[in-house]
Design a protein around this motif. Structure first.
Motif, PDB file in Angstrom:
ATOM      1  N   ARG A 104     -66.193 -41.427  44.241  1.00  0.00           N
ATOM      2  CA  ARG A 104     -65.707 -42.506  43.378  1.00  0.00           C
ATOM      3  C   ARG A 104     -66.410 -42.466  42.023  1.00  0.00           C
ATOM      4  NH1 ARG A 104     -61.418 -45.115  42.603  1.00  0.00           N
ATOM      5  NH2 ARG A 104     -61.234 -45.545  44.803  1.00  0.00           N
ATOM      6  N   SER A 105     -67.711 -42.313  42.030  1.00  0.00           N
ATOM      7  CA  SER A 105     -68.482 -42.260  40.786  1.00  0.00           C
ATOM      8  C   SER A 105     -68.050 -41.083  39.911  1.00  0.00           C
ATOM      9  CB  SER A 105     -69.969 -42.158  41.117  1.00  0.00           C
ATOM     10  OG  SER A 105     -70.726 -42.048  39.949  1.00  0.00           O
ATOM     11  N   ALA A 106     -67.799 -39.933  40.516  1.00  0.00           N
ATOM     12  CA  ALA A 106     -67.424 -38.733  39.758  1.00  0.00           C
ATOM     13  C   ALA A 106     -66.026 -38.815  39.157  1.00  0.00           C
ATOM     14  CB  ALA A 106     -67.536 -37.498  40.657  1.00  0.00           C
ATOM     15  N   VAL A 107     -65.094 -39.456  39.864  1.00  0.00           N
ATOM     16  CA  VAL A 107     -63.695 -39.479  39.409  1.00  0.00           C
ATOM     17  C   VAL A 107     -63.321 -40.766  38.677  1.00  0.00           C
ATOM     18  CG1 VAL A 107     -63.014 -37.889  41.244  1.00  0.00           C
ATOM     19  CG2 VAL A 107     -62.695 -40.359  41.577  1.00  0.00           C
ATOM     20  N   ASP A 108     -64.242 -41.706  38.598  1.00  0.00           N
ATOM     21  CA  ASP A 108     -63.935 -43.012  38.020  1.00  0.00           C
ATOM     22  C   ASP A 108     -63.549 -42.950  36.545  1.00  0.00           C
ATOM     23  OD1 ASP A 108     -63.702 -45.854  38.666  1.00  0.00           O
ATOM     24  OD2 ASP A 108     -65.290 -46.097  37.159  1.00  0.00           O
ATOM     25  N   PHE A 109     -63.965 -41.912  35.830  1.00  0.00           N
ATOM     26  CA  PHE A 109     -63.592 -41.793  34.420  1.00  0.00           C
ATOM     27  C   PHE A 109     -62.076 -41.833  34.245  1.00  0.00           C
ATOM     28  CE2 PHE A 109     -63.159 -37.484  35.862  1.00  0.00           C
ATOM     29  CZ  PHE A 109     -62.168 -36.919  35.074  1.00  0.00           C
ATOM     30  N   GLN A 110     -61.338 -41.394  35.256  1.00  0.00           N
ATOM     31  CA  GLN A 110     -59.881 -41.420  35.213  1.00  0.00           C
ATOM     32  C   GLN A 110     -59.293 -42.446  36.186  1.00  0.00           C
ATOM     33  OE1 GLN A 110     -56.688 -38.182  34.477  1.00  0.00           O
ATOM     34  NE2 GLN A 110     -57.448 -37.807  36.529  1.00  0.00           N
ATOM     35  N   GLU A 111     -59.873 -42.535  37.358  1.00  0.00           N
ATOM     36  CA  GLU A 111     -59.313 -43.414  38.392  1.00  0.00           C
ATOM     37  C   GLU A 111     -59.473 -44.895  38.084  1.00  0.00           C
ATOM     38  OE1 GLU A 111     -57.232 -42.430  40.738  1.00  0.00           O
ATOM     39  OE2 GLU A 111     -57.526 -40.421  39.907  1.00  0.00           O
ATOM     40  N   LYS A 112     -60.340 -45.250  37.149  1.00  0.00           N
ATOM     41  CA  LYS A 112     -60.510 -46.671  36.806  1.00  0.00           C
ATOM     42  C   LYS A 112     -59.223 -47.271  36.234  1.00  0.00           C
ATOM     43  CE  LYS A 112     -62.538 -45.719  32.283  1.00  0.00           C
ATOM     44  NZ  LYS A 112     -63.806 -45.754  31.539  1.00  0.00           N
ATOM     45  N   TYR A 113     -58.286 -46.431  35.848  1.00  0.00           N
ATOM     46  CA  TYR A 113     -57.004 -46.905  35.316  1.00  0.00           C
ATOM     47  C   TYR A 113     -55.953 -47.101  36.408  1.00  0.00           C
ATOM     48  CZ  TYR A 113     -59.192 -45.582  30.946  1.00  0.00           C
ATOM     49  OH  TYR A 113     -60.062 -45.475  29.889  1.00  0.00           O
ATOM     50  N   TYR A 114     -56.330 -46.838  37.673  1.00  0.00           N
ATOM     51  CA  TYR A 114     -55.395 -46.907  38.793  1.00  0.00           C
ATOM     52  C   TYR A 114     -56.001 -47.707  39.942  1.00  0.00           C
ATOM     53  CZ  TYR A 114     -53.221 -43.137  36.233  1.00  0.00           C
ATOM     54  OH  TYR A 114     -52.640 -42.393  35.236  1.00  0.00           O
ATOM     55  N   ILE A 115     -55.141 -48.170  40.809  1.00  0.00           N
ATOM     56  CA  ILE A 115     -55.593 -48.750  42.075  1.00  0.00           C
ATOM     57  C   ILE A 115     -55.593 -47.588  43.064  1.00  0.00           C
ATOM     58  CG2 ILE A 115     -55.060 -50.377  43.923  1.00  0.00           C
ATOM     59  CD1 ILE A 115     -53.525 -52.017  41.763  1.00  0.00           C
ATOM     60  N   SER A 116     -56.774 -47.225  43.535  1.00  0.00           N
ATOM     61  CA  SER A 116     -56.839 -46.057  44.409  1.00  0.00           C
ATOM     62  C   SER A 116     -57.886 -46.276  45.500  1.00  0.00           C
ATOM     63  CB  SER A 116     -57.164 -44.803  43.602  1.00  0.00           C
ATOM     64  OG  SER A 116     -58.405 -44.930  42.952  1.00  0.00           O
ATOM     65  N   ARG A 117     -57.728 -45.497  46.553  1.00  0.00           N
ATOM     66  CA  ARG A 117     -58.725 -45.485  47.627  1.00  0.00           C
ATOM     67  C   ARG A 117     -58.991 -44.036  47.987  1.00  0.00           C
ATOM     68  NH1 ARG A 117     -56.389 -44.306  52.445  1.00  0.00           N
ATOM     69  NH2 ARG A 117     -54.135 -44.557  52.534  1.00  0.00           N
ATOM     70  N   ILE A 118     -60.176 -43.788  48.499  1.00  0.00           N
ATOM     71  CA  ILE A 118     -60.594 -42.426  48.800  1.00  0.00           C
ATOM     72  C   ILE A 118     -60.639 -42.216  50.304  1.00  0.00           C
ATOM     73  CG2 ILE A 118     -62.506 -40.774  48.630  1.00  0.00           C
ATOM     74  CD1 ILE A 118     -63.140 -42.135  45.906  1.00  0.00           C
ATOM     75  N   GLU A 119     -59.993 -41.160  50.742  1.00  0.00           N
ATOM     76  CA  GLU A 119     -60.038 -40.737  52.139  1.00  0.00           C
ATOM     77  C   GLU A 119     -60.809 -39.437  52.211  1.00  0.00           C
ATOM     78  OE1 GLU A 119     -57.019 -39.203  55.697  1.00  0.00           O
ATOM     79  OE2 GLU A 119     -56.175 -39.994  53.846  1.00  0.00           O
ATOM     80  N   THR A 120     -61.858 -39.392  53.036  1.00  0.00           N
ATOM     81  CA  THR A 120     -62.664 -38.179  53.180  1.00  0.00           C
ATOM     82  C   THR A 120     -62.425 -37.566  54.551  1.00  0.00           C
ATOM     83  OG1 THR A 120     -64.552 -39.445  53.973  1.00  0.00           O
ATOM     84  CG2 THR A 120     -64.451 -39.000  51.607  1.00  0.00           C
ATOM     85  N   LEU A 121     -62.917 -36.354  54.696  1.00  0.00           N
ATOM     86  CA  LEU A 121     -62.831 -35.663  55.995  1.00  0.00           C
ATOM     87  C   LEU A 121     -63.531 -36.445  57.076  1.00  0.00           C
ATOM     88  CD1 LEU A 121     -63.477 -31.942  55.070  1.00  0.00           C
ATOM     89  CD2 LEU A 121     -61.461 -32.875  56.159  1.00  0.00           C
TER      90      LEU A 121
END
Length: 121
Positions: A104-121
């Motif tokens: 989340r921290s690494a991708v937030d520069f772009q994902e902060k503009y979207y409603i998203s959730r992260i699914e991991t292995l």
């Protein structure tokens, strides 16, 4: 591509090792209509695989601290976008892992503009 097809497609990549083409390396500046993004990680796509937006399926590459043009990495997560027509894959060098919080921290520069959730292995 339907919502169900989109979700099935990205889920099918979890855990797989794929070749990624990088079109926005670390440091790339992307000027959008309402804002500018500076990429702090390598960002690219899986060549020849179309995503929900009918363009090649996007991939964030974590754990590689220099700009690269292509990379072979393992898909470790999916960023599910709830208010967009595409989802993003997250890759890392084989043997490296990241927590949901680190992703989340690494991708937030772009994902902060979207409603998203992260699914991991």
């Amino acid at each position: 591509m339907t919502y169900e097809e989109r979700k099935a497609q990205v889920k099918s990549y979890l855990g797989k090792v794929v070749k990624i083409g990088i079109d926005r390396p670390i440091g790339y500046v992307h000027k959008k209509e309402k804002y500018t993004l500076t990429y702090n990680i390598n960002y690219g796509y899986i060549p020849g695989v179309l995503g929900g937006d009918d363009e090649e399926l996007d991939v964030y590459l974590l754990g590689v601290d220099t700009p690269v043009e292509e990379y072979e990495a393992r898909i470790i997560a999916i960023v599910h976008r709830e208010n967009d027509i595409e989802d993003k894959l997250v890759a890392a060098p084989v043997g490296k892992s990241f927590t949901s919080e680190e992703i989340r921290s690494a991708v937030d520069f772009q994902e902060k503009y979207y409603i998203s959730r992260i699914e991991t292995l």
